[in-house]
Design a protein around this motif. Sequence first.
Motif, PDB file in Angstrom:
ATOM      1  N   TYR A  56     -56.121  -9.233 -16.670  1.00  0.00           N
ATOM      2  CA  TYR A  56     -56.907  -9.878 -17.722  1.00  0.00           C
ATOM      3  C   TYR A  56     -56.837  -9.067 -19.019  1.00  0.00           C
ATOM      4  O   TYR A  56     -56.640  -9.621 -20.098  1.00  0.00           O
ATOM      5  CB  TYR A  56     -58.358 -10.020 -17.256  1.00  0.00           C
ATOM      6  N   SER A  57     -56.964  -7.757 -18.892  1.00  0.00           N
ATOM      7  CA  SER A  57     -56.928  -6.876 -20.066  1.00  0.00           C
ATOM      8  C   SER A  57     -55.578  -6.923 -20.769  1.00  0.00           C
ATOM      9  O   SER A  57     -55.502  -6.809 -21.997  1.00  0.00           O
ATOM     10  CB  SER A  57     -57.233  -5.433 -19.668  1.00  0.00           C
ATOM     11  N   SER A  58     -54.509  -7.096 -19.989  1.00  0.00           N
ATOM     12  CA  SER A  58     -53.165  -7.127 -20.592  1.00  0.00           C
ATOM     13  C   SER A  58     -52.757  -8.525 -21.043  1.00  0.00           C
ATOM     14  O   SER A  58     -51.678  -8.702 -21.604  1.00  0.00           O
ATOM     15  CB  SER A  58     -52.139  -6.583 -19.594  1.00  0.00           C
ATOM     16  N   GLY A  59     -53.612  -9.512 -20.776  1.00  0.00           N
ATOM     17  CA  GLY A  59     -53.298 -10.882 -21.194  1.00  0.00           C
ATOM     18  C   GLY A  59     -52.401 -11.626 -20.216  1.00  0.00           C
ATOM     19  O   GLY A  59     -51.933 -12.721 -20.514  1.00  0.00           O
ATOM     20  N   ASP A  60     -52.157 -11.040 -19.035  1.00  0.00           N
ATOM     21  CA  ASP A  60     -51.282 -11.671 -18.045  1.00  0.00           C
ATOM     22  C   ASP A  60     -52.006 -12.595 -17.078  1.00  0.00           C
ATOM     23  O   ASP A  60     -51.372 -13.204 -16.225  1.00  0.00           O
ATOM     24  CB  ASP A  60     -50.555 -10.599 -17.213  1.00  0.00           C
TER      25      ASP A  60
END
Length: 118
Positions: A56-60
């Motif tokens: 989630y933090s990396s946008g994946d």
Amino acid sequence: MIADKHLIERICQNYGLEPNNMFVEYVLQIYGREPFPHTWTEQDLFEQIRKLIMRYSSGDLQIRLKSREELWHDEREILQTLYTENRKDYTVLVDHLYELEQLLKEADITLPNAHLDF
């Protein structure tokens, strides 16, 4: 063990993430109920939620919440599979018991109340 909102928020805070409601609901849909007939351990939950946080933090992480109908459908499929597997096991056991009963009869061994009706 299951995840609740407090646990999810606490794990998120440990990783410096301020979770939004959609992320929390997404995690709850996955880990908010025991995966019948199995269970989650505390370590399972922490590790799997940590992985979601990293994605989630990396946008994946693509978050798509399931509707009640989809959740019901998923649960129904799991229960149907379990029923089918258990029914097969039951059939095998009944066949085995019948064979054992025949062996006892051939050996002229009788047990009180040992007649099997299936």
